[in-house]
Design a protein around this motif. Structure first.
Motif, short mmCIF file in Angstrom:
data_model
loop_
_atom_site.label_atom_id
_atom_site.label_comp_id
_atom_site.label_asym_id
_atom_site.label_seq_id
_atom_site.Cartn_x
_atom_site.Cartn_y
_atom_site.Cartn_z
N GLY A 20 0.82 -1.20 0.00
CA GLY A 20 0.00 0.00 0.00
C GLY A 20 0.86 1.25 0.00
O GLY A 20 2.06 1.21 -0.27
N GLN A 21 0.24 2.39 0.30
CA GLN A 21 0.95 3.67 0.17
C GLN A 21 2.12 3.79 1.14
O GLN A 21 2.06 3.33 2.28
CB GLN A 21 -0.02 4.84 0.38
N ARG A 22 3.16 4.42 0.65
CA ARG A 22 4.37 4.62 1.45
C ARG A 22 4.06 5.41 2.72
O ARG A 22 3.14 6.24 2.75
CB ARG A 22 5.41 5.43 0.66
N THR A 23 4.88 5.16 3.73
CA THR A 23 4.77 5.93 4.97
C THR A 23 5.89 6.96 5.10
O THR A 23 5.91 7.73 6.05
CB THR A 23 4.82 4.98 6.18
N LYS A 24 6.84 6.96 4.12
CA LYS A 24 7.96 7.90 4.15
C LYS A 24 8.16 8.49 2.76
O LYS A 24 7.78 7.90 1.76
CB LYS A 24 9.23 7.21 4.62
N ARG A 25 8.78 9.65 2.72
CA ARG A 25 9.02 10.32 1.45
C ARG A 25 10.10 9.59 0.66
O ARG A 25 10.97 8.92 1.22
CB ARG A 25 9.43 11.78 1.67
N ILE A 26 10.06 9.75 -0.64
CA ILE A 26 11.04 9.11 -1.52
C ILE A 26 12.34 9.90 -1.48
O ILE A 26 12.37 11.10 -1.80
CB ILE A 26 10.52 9.04 -2.97
N ASP A 27 13.42 9.23 -1.07
CA ASP A 27 14.74 9.87 -1.13
C ASP A 27 15.83 8.85 -1.47
O ASP A 27 17.01 9.12 -1.28
CB ASP A 27 15.07 10.59 0.18
N ARG A 28 15.42 7.68 -1.97
CA ARG A 28 16.38 6.66 -2.36
C ARG A 28 15.97 6.00 -3.69
O ARG A 28 14.78 5.97 -4.02
CB ARG A 28 16.49 5.55 -1.30
N ILE A 29 16.96 5.49 -4.40
CA ILE A 29 16.73 4.65 -5.58
C ILE A 29 17.55 3.39 -5.38
O ILE A 29 18.74 3.45 -5.05
CB ILE A 29 17.17 5.35 -6.88
N SER A 30 16.91 2.23 -5.56
CA SER A 30 17.59 0.95 -5.39
C SER A 30 17.52 0.15 -6.69
O SER A 30 16.49 -0.46 -7.00
CB SER A 30 16.96 0.14 -4.26
N PRO A 31 18.60 0.15 -7.48
CA PRO A 31 18.62 -0.67 -8.71
C PRO A 31 18.99 -2.11 -8.39
O PRO A 31 19.83 -2.37 -7.51
CB PRO A 31 19.70 0.02 -9.55
N HIS A 32 18.39 -3.05 -9.10
CA HIS A 32 18.60 -4.48 -8.89
C HIS A 32 18.96 -5.16 -10.21
O HIS A 32 18.73 -4.61 -11.29
CB HIS A 32 17.34 -5.14 -8.34
N CYS A 33 19.48 -6.38 -10.12
CA CYS A 33 19.68 -7.21 -11.32
C CYS A 33 18.65 -8.33 -11.31
O CYS A 33 18.41 -8.97 -10.28
CB CYS A 33 21.10 -7.79 -11.37
N LYS A 73 3.71 5.58 -5.63
CA LYS A 73 3.08 5.94 -4.36
C LYS A 73 3.08 4.78 -3.38
O LYS A 73 2.90 4.99 -2.17
CB LYS A 73 1.64 6.41 -4.60
N ASN A 74 3.28 3.56 -3.88
CA ASN A 74 3.20 2.37 -3.04
C ASN A 74 4.57 1.76 -2.75
O ASN A 74 5.49 1.88 -3.56
CB ASN A 74 2.31 1.32 -3.68
N ARG A 75 4.68 1.08 -1.64
CA ARG A 75 5.92 0.41 -1.23
C ARG A 75 5.99 -0.97 -1.86
O ARG A 75 5.14 -1.84 -1.64
CB ARG A 75 5.98 0.28 0.28
N SER A 76 7.00 -1.20 -2.69
CA SER A 76 7.21 -2.51 -3.31
C SER A 76 7.89 -3.46 -2.34
O SER A 76 8.37 -3.05 -1.27
CB SER A 76 8.07 -2.36 -4.57
N TRP A 77 7.96 -4.75 -2.72
CA TRP A 77 8.65 -5.75 -1.92
C TRP A 77 9.91 -6.15 -2.67
O TRP A 77 9.91 -7.06 -3.48
CB TRP A 77 7.77 -6.98 -1.71
N THR A 79 13.75 -5.10 -1.55
CA THR A 79 15.11 -5.10 -1.02
C THR A 79 15.26 -5.81 0.33
O THR A 79 16.26 -5.64 1.01
CB THR A 79 15.65 -3.66 -0.88
N SER A 80 14.25 -6.59 0.72
CA SER A 80 14.30 -7.31 2.01
C SER A 80 14.38 -6.36 3.19
O SER A 80 14.86 -6.74 4.27
CB SER A 80 15.50 -8.28 2.04
N SER A 81 13.92 -5.12 3.00
CA SER A 81 13.96 -4.12 4.07
C SER A 81 12.76 -3.21 3.95
O SER A 81 12.62 -2.48 2.96
CB SER A 81 15.24 -3.30 3.98
N ASN A 82 11.88 -3.25 4.96
CA ASN A 82 10.73 -2.37 4.96
C ASN A 82 11.17 -0.91 4.98
O ASN A 82 10.65 -0.07 4.24
CB ASN A 82 9.85 -2.65 6.17
N GLU A 83 12.17 -0.59 5.81
CA GLU A 83 12.66 0.78 5.92
C GLU A 83 13.13 1.30 4.56
O GLU A 83 12.81 2.41 4.15
CB GLU A 83 13.82 0.84 6.93
N ASN A 84 13.91 0.47 3.84
CA ASN A 84 14.43 0.92 2.55
C ASN A 84 13.33 1.01 1.50
O ASN A 84 13.24 1.99 0.76
CB ASN A 84 15.53 -0.02 2.06
N ASP A 85 12.47 -0.02 1.45
CA ASP A 85 11.43 -0.02 0.42
C ASP A 85 10.42 1.11 0.62
O ASP A 85 9.81 1.58 -0.35
CB ASP A 85 10.71 -1.37 0.40
#
Length: 501
Positions: A20-33, A73-77, A79-85
């Motif tokens: 659902g919707q994020r609880t924190k503002r966007i200030d990170r980008i996490s690229p994955h392979c 607007k939503n938190r994805s699953w 990076t194995s981290s709620n805080e980061n996502d």
């Protein structure tokens, strides 16, 4: 705050796997392979399954196409981290299957584009990479800053792979440069090559490719050949093309070490070279090669094409047969045989450039009345290297195909014409289907599935009897003819139970 999604998105399939919707503002980008050369659709199908228990906001497929799977607007699953996502926009990138999980240049270029877009829409002016877990996670980005974080910091994983991890500093620098106006976002008509000298090869090709296509419609030269010639030539000497387009095509030095003696360039827009042209009596006259006056990109394309089509040795065209030639390998050989290049590997260089960047996508065939229409004999349309020949007479092409099992005949519109496809219109090669097309369903209970195959879940809906539009075809489990994606967006149906209209 308000949230938006990227306009770069080419495919959307929203996953149920998010919080659902994020609880924190966007200030990170996490690229994955991804650990695989996926398509945007295939990755979307994977994230759509509840059993996957994973997702990302975006994905970049092997061809640089961007998929949207979880809205920003939503938190994805991911990076194995709620805080980061909660804070990060997550991006899965197509990659190799083994360490270092390398990504092709198209994917990396698109990652840069997407990061720039994410930062701009979230009002960020800098993208930061510290390369240190503790420093990064302790750092609180300023209002105008975005921070790169990686999956390996939160789980026992290699992600994003050592290939991309080693380039995250470069990624941050290039994105920040773009955000500060260091790179041009578009190429207006008449722009000088030097004005987009900081763009990468992939970015330039995507931007100037349509210019070659437009010129090809008028000139009769394949856009792929004209563009590859342009790229190859940009590595030579002191021309405006070398000094400007050299950078825009990512070529930092001459391919051959060759320089053009007697050349002059005024440093702004005009390059002229005195060259010799052979007269009918065999003597030579020194002329100014106007085809090398490059005032702007469009002019250089048009002038260069005009030369290749009009240059003569006496009364004979130097590159006879070039106009209307629809086979890029043959066209390159015609230019080579006409004396344009002395390198023994000229044809191979041209063809490798075309194949590396898939430049045939810019070719326009069969539109001009004076263009010769060829039937090509290949294993598949996509496998250009397997081509045995190109024929103006269909019977001759069929004869050649009959002599080589597994080969087919394709017309100038890339359509398989021999062996003839079945009455459903799908043939045995799903990649040869021209979409969209219509199918008729005569049974009331044809299942609609969420993906291409009986191994994907049913939607619980049926097509009913009627005519439907198919916008994409894929191979998949449980169907001999393949699976068709419905234009309505309801899902996929087996083409075994359909008849072409």
């Amino acid at each position: 705050m308000g949230y938006t999604n990227s306009p770069l998105v080419a495919f959307t399939l929203l996953s149920p796997n998010h919080s659902g919707q994020r609880t924190k503002r966007i200030d990170r980008i996490s690229p994955h392979c991804v650990v695989g050369q996926c398509t945007a659709e295939g990755l979307g199908d994977w994230f759509y399954r509840p059993s996957t228990q994973a997702s990302s906001n975006y994905g970049i497929d092997k061809d640089g196409r961007v998929g949207l799977y979880v809205e920003e607007k939503n938190r994805s699953w991911c990076t194995s981290s709620n805080e980061n996502d909660q804070r990060a926009v997550t991006i899965e990138c197509a990659s190799g299957k083994v360490e270092p999980y390398a990504m092709n240049e198209v994917v990396y270029d698109r990652l840069i584009d997407l990061c720039v877009d994410i930062c701009q829409r979230n009002e960020k002016k800098k993208l930061l990479w510290f390369g240190d877990k503790k420093k990064s996670l302790d750092y609180q980005p300023k209002e105008d800053e975005m921070l790169i974080t990686v999956h390996r910091w939160f789980a026992n994983k290699s992600c994003p792979g050592n290939w991309l991890y080693a380039r995250l500093g470069d990624l941050a620098a290039k994105v920040t440069a773009r955000l500060s106006g260091g790179e041009t976002e578009a190429i207006p008509s008449g722009m000088q090559a030097r004005e987009f000298q900081n763009l990468t090869e992939g970015q330039v090709i995507a931007k100037v490719g349509p210019l070659f296509t437009a010129d090809q419609k008028k000139s009769g030269i394949l856009a792929s050949v004209s563009m590859a010639q342009f790229i190859l030539e940009s590595g030579y000497g002191k021309s405006e093309l070398a000094q400007g387009a050299n950078n825009c095509f990512g070529m930092k030095k001459s391919l051959s070490g060759n320089t053009w003696g007697g050349s002059t360039w005024d440093g702004s827009s005009v390059y002229t070279k005195k060259t010799q042209e052979q007269k009918a009596d065999g003597s030579y006259v020194t002329i100014t090669a106007d085809f090398r006056r490059y005032g702007c990109v469009e002019d250089s394309i048009a002038d260069h094409s005009a030369y290749l089509l009009g240059a003569k040795n006496g009364s004979k065209l130097r590159y006879d047969g070039l106009k209307g030639c629809l086979d890029y390998k043959k066209a390159a050989q015609i230019i080579k045989d006409g004396g344009y290049a002395t390198s023994l590997t000229y044809v191979e260089k041209i063809c490798s450039i075309i194949e590396k960047w898939k430049l045939t996508q810019y070719d326009v065939t069969g539109e001009a009345s004076d263009v010769v229409k060829y039937y090509r004999v290949r294993k598949s349309w996509e496998d250009a290297a397997s081509q045995l020949g190109a024929y103006t007479v269909l019977t001759n092409a069929k004869t050649m195909a009959d002599k080589h099992p597994g080969y087919k005949v394709y017309d100038w519109n890339r359509k398989q014409v021999y062996p003839e496809v079945d009455e459903g219109g799908y043939g045995d090669g799903m990649g040869n289907v021209d979409c969209p097309f219509l199918v008729k369903v005569s049974i009331p209970d044809l299942n609609i599935r969420k993906g291409a195959g009986t191994n994907t879940a049913k939607t619980g809906q049926y097509t009913g009897i009627g005519v439907f539009t198919i916008v994409e075809v894929r191979e998949g489990k449980g169907s001999d003819k393949g699976w068709g994606r419905l234009k309505s967006g309801a899902g996929w149906i087996s083409l075994d139970y359909c008849q072409g209209v």
